[in-house]
Design a protein around this motif. Structure first.
Motif, PDB file in Angstrom:
ATOM      1  N   GLU A 157       0.147  18.239  23.824  1.00 39.97           N
ATOM      2  CA  GLU A 157       1.279  18.267  22.890  1.00 39.97           C
ATOM      3  C   GLU A 157       1.652  19.707  22.527  1.00 39.97           C
ATOM      4  OE1 GLU A 157       2.802  15.302  22.424  1.00 39.97           O
ATOM      5  OE2 GLU A 157       4.268  16.587  21.404  1.00 39.97           O
ATOM      6  N   ASN A 158       0.610  20.550  22.382  1.00 38.81           N
ATOM      7  CA  ASN A 158       0.836  21.949  21.993  1.00 38.81           C
ATOM      8  C   ASN A 158       1.159  22.871  23.157  1.00 38.81           C
ATOM      9  OD1 ASN A 158       0.274  21.227  19.342  1.00 38.81           O
ATOM     10  ND2 ASN A 158      -1.911  21.705  19.528  1.00 38.81           N
ATOM     11  N   SER A 159       1.152  22.322  24.366  1.00 32.70           N
ATOM     12  CA  SER A 159       1.405  23.158  25.559  1.00 32.70           C
ATOM     13  C   SER A 159       2.887  23.517  25.643  1.00 32.70           C
ATOM     14  CB  SER A 159       1.057  22.413  26.833  1.00 32.70           C
ATOM     15  OG  SER A 159      -0.206  21.861  26.777  1.00 32.70           O
ATOM     16  N   THR A 160       3.136  24.518  26.470  1.00 35.54           N
ATOM     17  CA  THR A 160       4.540  24.889  26.726  1.00 35.54           C
ATOM     18  C   THR A 160       5.193  23.777  27.539  1.00 35.54           C
ATOM     19  OG1 THR A 160       3.965  25.972  28.788  1.00 35.54           O
ATOM     20  CG2 THR A 160       3.944  27.351  26.802  1.00 35.54           C
ATOM     21  N   SER A 161       6.520  23.774  27.576  1.00 37.62           N
ATOM     22  CA  SER A 161       7.214  22.700  28.314  1.00 37.62           C
ATOM     23  C   SER A 161       6.909  22.813  29.813  1.00 37.62           C
ATOM     24  CB  SER A 161       8.711  22.740  28.043  1.00 37.62           C
ATOM     25  OG  SER A 161       9.225  23.983  28.420  1.00 37.62           O
ATOM     26  N   GLU A 162       6.686  24.072  30.284  1.00 38.09           N
ATOM     27  CA  GLU A 162       6.374  24.246  31.716  1.00 38.09           C
ATOM     28  C   GLU A 162       5.015  23.620  32.037  1.00 38.09           C
ATOM     29  OE1 GLU A 162       9.280  27.383  30.636  1.00 38.09           O
ATOM     30  OE2 GLU A 162       7.328  26.832  29.799  1.00 38.09           O
ATOM     31  N   THR A 163       4.053  23.845  31.130  1.00 38.55           N
ATOM     32  CA  THR A 163       2.711  23.282  31.355  1.00 38.55           C
ATOM     33  C   THR A 163       2.772  21.760  31.329  1.00 38.55           C
ATOM     34  OG1 THR A 163       1.734  25.206  30.319  1.00 38.55           O
ATOM     35  CG2 THR A 163       0.311  23.293  30.548  1.00 38.55           C
ATOM     36  N   LYS A 164       3.559  21.224  30.358  1.00 37.40           N
ATOM     37  CA  LYS A 164       3.685  19.756  30.269  1.00 37.40           C
ATOM     38  C   LYS A 164       4.292  19.207  31.549  1.00 37.40           C
ATOM     39  CE  LYS A 164       4.312  19.148  25.312  1.00 37.40           C
ATOM     40  NZ  LYS A 164       5.274  19.090  24.243  1.00 37.40           N
ATOM     41  N   SER A 165       5.355  19.884  32.018  1.00 37.85           N
ATOM     42  CA  SER A 165       6.014  19.422  33.257  1.00 37.85           C
ATOM     43  C   SER A 165       5.058  19.473  34.427  1.00 37.85           C
ATOM     44  CB  SER A 165       7.190  20.329  33.615  1.00 37.85           C
ATOM     45  OG  SER A 165       8.255  20.079  32.787  1.00 37.85           O
ATOM     46  N   LEU A 166       4.298  20.575  34.502  1.00 43.59           N
ATOM     47  CA  LEU A 166       3.346  20.732  35.601  1.00 43.59           C
ATOM     48  C   LEU A 166       2.320  19.596  35.572  1.00 43.59           C
ATOM     49  CD1 LEU A 166       2.058  22.451  37.895  1.00 43.59           C
ATOM     50  CD2 LEU A 166       0.726  23.612  36.134  1.00 43.59           C
ATOM     51  N   PHE A 167       1.791  19.323  34.370  1.00 44.36           N
ATOM     52  CA  PHE A 167       0.758  18.281  34.251  1.00 44.36           C
ATOM     53  C   PHE A 167       1.321  16.914  34.611  1.00 44.36           C
ATOM     54  CE2 PHE A 167      -3.047  16.328  33.004  1.00 44.36           C
ATOM     55  CZ  PHE A 167      -2.729  15.188  32.288  1.00 44.36           C
ATOM     56  N   GLN A 168       2.532  16.617  34.091  1.00 46.81           N
ATOM     57  CA  GLN A 168       3.133  15.302  34.378  1.00 46.81           C
ATOM     58  C   GLN A 168       3.460  15.159  35.858  1.00 46.81           C
ATOM     59  OE1 GLN A 168       6.232  15.290  31.474  1.00 46.81           O
ATOM     60  NE2 GLN A 168       4.861  14.555  29.882  1.00 46.81           N
ATOM     61  N   ALA A 169       3.978  16.250  36.441  1.00 45.97           N
ATOM     62  CA  ALA A 169       4.310  16.206  37.871  1.00 45.97           C
ATOM     63  C   ALA A 169       3.033  16.012  38.700  1.00 45.97           C
ATOM     64  CB  ALA A 169       5.029  17.489  38.293  1.00 45.97           C
ATOM     65  N   ALA A 170       1.959  16.684  38.287  1.00 49.89           N
ATOM     66  CA  ALA A 170       0.680  16.551  39.010  1.00 49.89           C
ATOM     67  C   ALA A 170       0.179  15.108  38.933  1.00 49.89           C
ATOM     68  CB  ALA A 170      -0.357  17.511  38.438  1.00 49.89           C
ATOM     69  N   ASN A 171       0.324  14.509  37.728  1.00 54.91           N
ATOM     70  CA  ASN A 171      -0.076  13.106  37.536  1.00 54.91           C
ATOM     71  C   ASN A 171       0.698  12.184  38.459  1.00 54.91           C
ATOM     72  OD1 ASN A 171      -2.093  12.669  35.745  1.00 54.91           O
ATOM     73  ND2 ASN A 171      -0.769  12.605  33.954  1.00 54.91           N
ATOM     74  N   MET A 172       2.045  12.398  38.462  1.00 55.85           N
ATOM     75  CA  MET A 172       2.933  11.532  39.267  1.00 55.85           C
ATOM     76  C   MET A 172       2.608  11.713  40.750  1.00 55.85           C
ATOM     77  SD  MET A 172       4.960  10.070  36.998  1.00 55.85           S
ATOM     78  CE  MET A 172       6.668   9.729  37.171  1.00 55.85           C
ATOM     79  N   LEU A 173       2.290  12.967  41.132  1.00 53.74           N
ATOM     80  CA  LEU A 173       1.980  13.233  42.543  1.00 53.74           C
ATOM     81  C   LEU A 173       0.728  12.473  42.969  1.00 53.74           C
ATOM     82  CD1 LEU A 173       2.781  14.955  45.004  1.00 53.74           C
ATOM     83  CD2 LEU A 173       1.323  16.776  44.133  1.00 53.74           C
ATOM     84  N   VAL A 174      -0.314  12.566  42.149  1.00 50.94           N
ATOM     85  CA  VAL A 174      -1.567  11.872  42.461  1.00 50.94           C
ATOM     86  C   VAL A 174      -1.342  10.355  42.477  1.00 50.94           C
ATOM     87  CG1 VAL A 174      -3.840  11.330  41.509  1.00 50.94           C
ATOM     88  CG2 VAL A 174      -3.123  13.692  41.701  1.00 50.94           C
ATOM     89  N   ASP A 175      -0.584   9.853  41.501  1.00 52.92           N
ATOM     90  CA  ASP A 175      -0.301   8.405  41.456  1.00 52.92           C
ATOM     91  C   ASP A 175       0.515   7.954  42.664  1.00 52.92           C
ATOM     92  OD1 ASP A 175       0.019   8.134  37.818  1.00 52.92           O
ATOM     93  OD2 ASP A 175      -1.704   7.956  39.167  1.00 52.92           O
ATOM     94  N   SER A 176       1.450   8.801  43.100  1.00 52.13           N
ATOM     95  CA  SER A 176       2.262   8.435  44.286  1.00 52.13           C
ATOM     96  C   SER A 176       1.383   8.333  45.518  1.00 52.13           C
ATOM     97  CB  SER A 176       3.320   9.486  44.582  1.00 52.13           C
ATOM     98  OG  SER A 176       4.156   9.619  43.506  1.00 52.13           O
ATOM     99  N   PHE A 177       0.429   9.257  45.647  1.00 51.33           N
ATOM    100  CA  PHE A 177      -0.478   9.188  46.794  1.00 51.33           C
ATOM    101  C   PHE A 177      -1.357   7.959  46.712  1.00 51.33           C
ATOM    102  CE2 PHE A 177       0.391  12.476  49.626  1.00 51.33           C
ATOM    103  CZ  PHE A 177       0.609  13.684  48.986  1.00 51.33           C
ATOM    104  N   LYS A 178      -1.772   7.618  45.465  1.00 51.64           N
ATOM    105  CA  LYS A 178      -2.617   6.418  45.305  1.00 51.64           C
ATOM    106  C   LYS A 178      -1.830   5.192  45.742  1.00 51.64           C
ATOM    107  CE  LYS A 178      -5.642   7.393  41.412  1.00 51.64           C
ATOM    108  NZ  LYS A 178      -5.734   7.348  39.997  1.00 51.64           N
ATOM    109  N   LEU A 179      -0.566   5.145  45.306  1.00 53.29           N
ATOM    110  CA  LEU A 179       0.302   4.013  45.621  1.00 53.29           C
ATOM    111  C   LEU A 179       0.478   3.902  47.139  1.00 53.29           C
ATOM    112  CD1 LEU A 179       3.423   3.063  43.643  1.00 53.29           C
ATOM    113  CD2 LEU A 179       3.646   3.216  46.083  1.00 53.29           C
TER     114      LEU A 179
END
Lengths: 258, 362
Positions: B164-186
């Motif tokens: 929550e306290n991270s910069t918007s870039e860090t949040k985007s990076l983390f969310q994108a990383a999550n989505m990337l890993v989930d897409s590969f899982k899918l």
């Protein structure tokens, strides 16, 4: 009879001493016998409430999981936080290559973390699968963690299914520590085995008296007071809801770890 | 794979001797249908048989059913051991139709073996192609680990606070990383449905999981499309699930976001005596009866899907259903007309429902 009386009467203080001493020993002996009998009876009437409490009473020195030997069989050991694991007290050995002609030394390890590609000389593509089959064939209870990102590959389904746990690499410090600890506890910790048995009995929906009987036979089996056949027969008589053979198998595994 | 089996049965080298059903559909055979089958049989009970072994139909003819791979094959309209051989008119009309179970077993064994060999070869070929997937999956995992470590260096007590306290870039990076890993899982489950059962078994509070996923999707995409999610119901139950389970809420909520035409999407979760019921409701183009079943098949999209969302390969619901099957339940869809059209598409209330058994997978 009179001769005996006279004999003792002649000895005087000595005879009194001997009589009193013998009498004391007899009373102590009777007291101890009664106490042991009462203790056994108490255990029979109110045994441990479950397998976990029974194991706790037996196991004063819990298994030292950190002393277990762990082999990481992967051509890229840098994918694992080995320095972190070693600092945490785990005994780790990294092996980058194995031959199918000479793999038996892996069975000396308590836990094997096994990759699938580029680790077996004879088959660089999926040698890990063949190695997994051989290890499990030699010792089905040897814990092996499958460490591969190739879960998408249907030809490796057997490799993953034979393993005790599946992880993907690269992997975070805490995640691999958890995976190692959980696997070691599951196989080597008696408490974990006892919990599995308790969960099995709870899941069968047994009545209280049935559960108590089955536990009682289990305790006796572990204490080697009854044999295989007696255990199976007694459990089957107590309830048909429980697979007595599976129960015996779990008790055997528990006995090994105590 | 049903397609391989169908090709084998329809090829001249393995053409069946006797008439045969494959999952209720007739396959061409060397022998024509028994006259009784074509003129007197109204029920065609043998076509949906799922009882292995020899059975006798109401007209007195034998049929043999076999499970091969995922399909049911039934040889029908023949004289077997259980047929009433004293029935003279049956015997007279059945000349040349004697076909013992022993012969049927031999032929079916040959088909099964051929099917298995071809399937193995297809899997090996697929594995060779998927080999190139290996490094991108590892890189995605590495990116995800690094993104987590960046967040963990931030201010806060818990990971959630730090994010929550991270910069918007860090949040985007983390969310994108999550989505990337989930897409590969899918994608991994798409190529190998068995992998839905891999990994750790965890006890999960279903309500919290759905709430977390809808929150991530809302911040990542929902705000952009002016959509909002409404959580409903009471559920506190924890159920043991595989690691793959979170892909189900991810797919269903993303689908509702992509294909709904109104602003609100409702997610209802309720505990029952046997499990937890989940229902995702949204308003969108009507789905016909056949679409309600077909959309869970590989590569199938709804009739109006392209108009609402050009990207889409018909993978999401197929994978979600495979994961559901690994967890011993099925996802069903229903579509109720709303009586009006929008952009030339009949609108309906679409529901995706399932019930997770309380016993879980442990």
């Amino acid at each position: 009879m009179n001769l005996i009386k006279e004999f003792w009467a002649d000895l005087g203080w000595l005879s009194n001493l001997i009589t009193i001493t013998l009498g004391i020993f007899t009373i102590i002996g009777i007291y101890k016998a009664v106490k042991t009998w009462l203790k056994n009876k108490k255990n029979e009437i109110t045994p441990h409430a479950d397998m976990q409490s029974f194991v706790s009473s037996k196991n004063k020195h819990p298994a030292d999981l950190k002393s277990k030997r762990i082999a990481i069989v992967d051509d890229q050991p840098e994918n694992y936080p080995t320095a972190y694991l070693q600092r945490s007290g785990f005994n780790i050995t990294c092996i980058t290559s194995v031959s199918l002609a000479n793999y038996k030394h892996l069975l000396d390890y308590d836990l094997i973390i096994l990759d699938v590609t580029n680790i077996v000389e004879e088959d660089m593509k999926r040698g890990g699968l063949e190695l997994m089959k051989r290890i499990k064939n030699d010792n089905p209870r040897k814990p092996v963690i499958a460490a591969s990102s190739k879960s998408y590959d249907p030809t490796l389904t057997e490799y993953f299914k034979l393993s005790d746990k599946q992880i993907q690499t690269p992997i975070k410090d805490q995640k691999i520590e958890e995976a190692i600890t959980e696997t070691l506890e599951k196989i080597y910790s008696p408490k974990s085995k006892a919990r599995e048995i308790d969960e099995l009995l709870t899941g069968k929906g047994l009545r209280q008296d049935q559960k108590a009987k089955v536990l009682k036979f289990g305790f006796k089996y572990i204490d080697k007071k009854i044999g295989d056949m007696d255990l199976i027969k007694s459990c089957t008589t107590a309830t048909h809801a429980l697979d007595a053979h599976k129960y015996k198998e779990m008790l055997d595994q528990l006995s090994e770890s105590i | 794979m049903k397609e391989i089996l169908k090709i084998i049965l329809e090829s001249e080298t393995s053409s069946p001797e006797a008439p045969i059903w494959m999952d209720g559909k007739k396959i061409k055979s060397r022998m024509t249908d028994h006259p009784y089958c074509s003129t007197r049989c109204a029920t065609k009970e043998c076509s949906s048989s799922q009882n292995e072994g020899e059975s006798v139909c109401e007209l007195g003819l034998s049929y043999y059913s076999y499970k091969v791979d995922e399909s049911w094959l039934t040889i029908y309209g023949v004289l077997g051991r259980k047929t009433n051989h004293s029935d003279k008119s049956l015997k007279k009309s059945s000349k040349g139709r004697g076909y013992s179970k022993y012969l049927a077993d031999i032929w079916m064994e040959k088909i099964s073996r051929t099917n298995k060999l071809i399937k193995e070869q297809v899997e090996i070929s697929r594995s060779e192609v998927l080999h190139y997937f290996h490094d991108p999956v590892k890189w995605a995992n590495q990116i995800h680990i690094s993104a987590e470590k960046i967040v963990e260096k931030g201010k806060g007590q818990s990971f959630g606070e730090k994010l929550e306290n991270s910069t918007s870039e860090t949040k985007s990076l983390f969310q994108a990383a999550n989505m990337l890993v989930d897409s590969f899982k899918l994608t991994g489950i798409y190529f190998n449905p068995e992998s839905a059962r891999y990994g750790e078994i965890q006890n999960c509070e279903i309500y919290k999981l759905f709430d977390k996923v809808q929150s991530i999707i809302f911040h990542a995409e929902g705000k952009k499309y002016n959509k909002r999610f409404k959580m409903k119901g009471t559920s506190y139950r924890k159920i043991s699930i595989y690691e793959s389970f979170p892909i189900i809420p991810l797919c269903l909520i993303q689908n509702a976001l992509k294909y709904s035409k109104t602003a609100e999407i409702e997610i209802s979760i309720e505990d029952t005596s046997t499990g937890t019921d989940v229902c995702i409701t949204s308003e969108g183009p009507h789905l016909a009866d056949n679409e309600l079943i077909d959309i869970f098949k590989k590569g199938v999209r709804g009739k109006y899907a392209n108009r609402l969302h050009h990207d889409g390969l018909g993978i999401g619901l197929y994978v979600a259903q495979k994961i559901a099957e690994a967890h011993n339940f099925k996802i069903t869809a229903s579509s109720t007309h709303q009586g009006y059209e929008r952009d030339g598409m009949p609108m309906a209330t679409n529901e995706f429902k399932f019930s997770i058994p309380a016993i879980g997978v442990r």
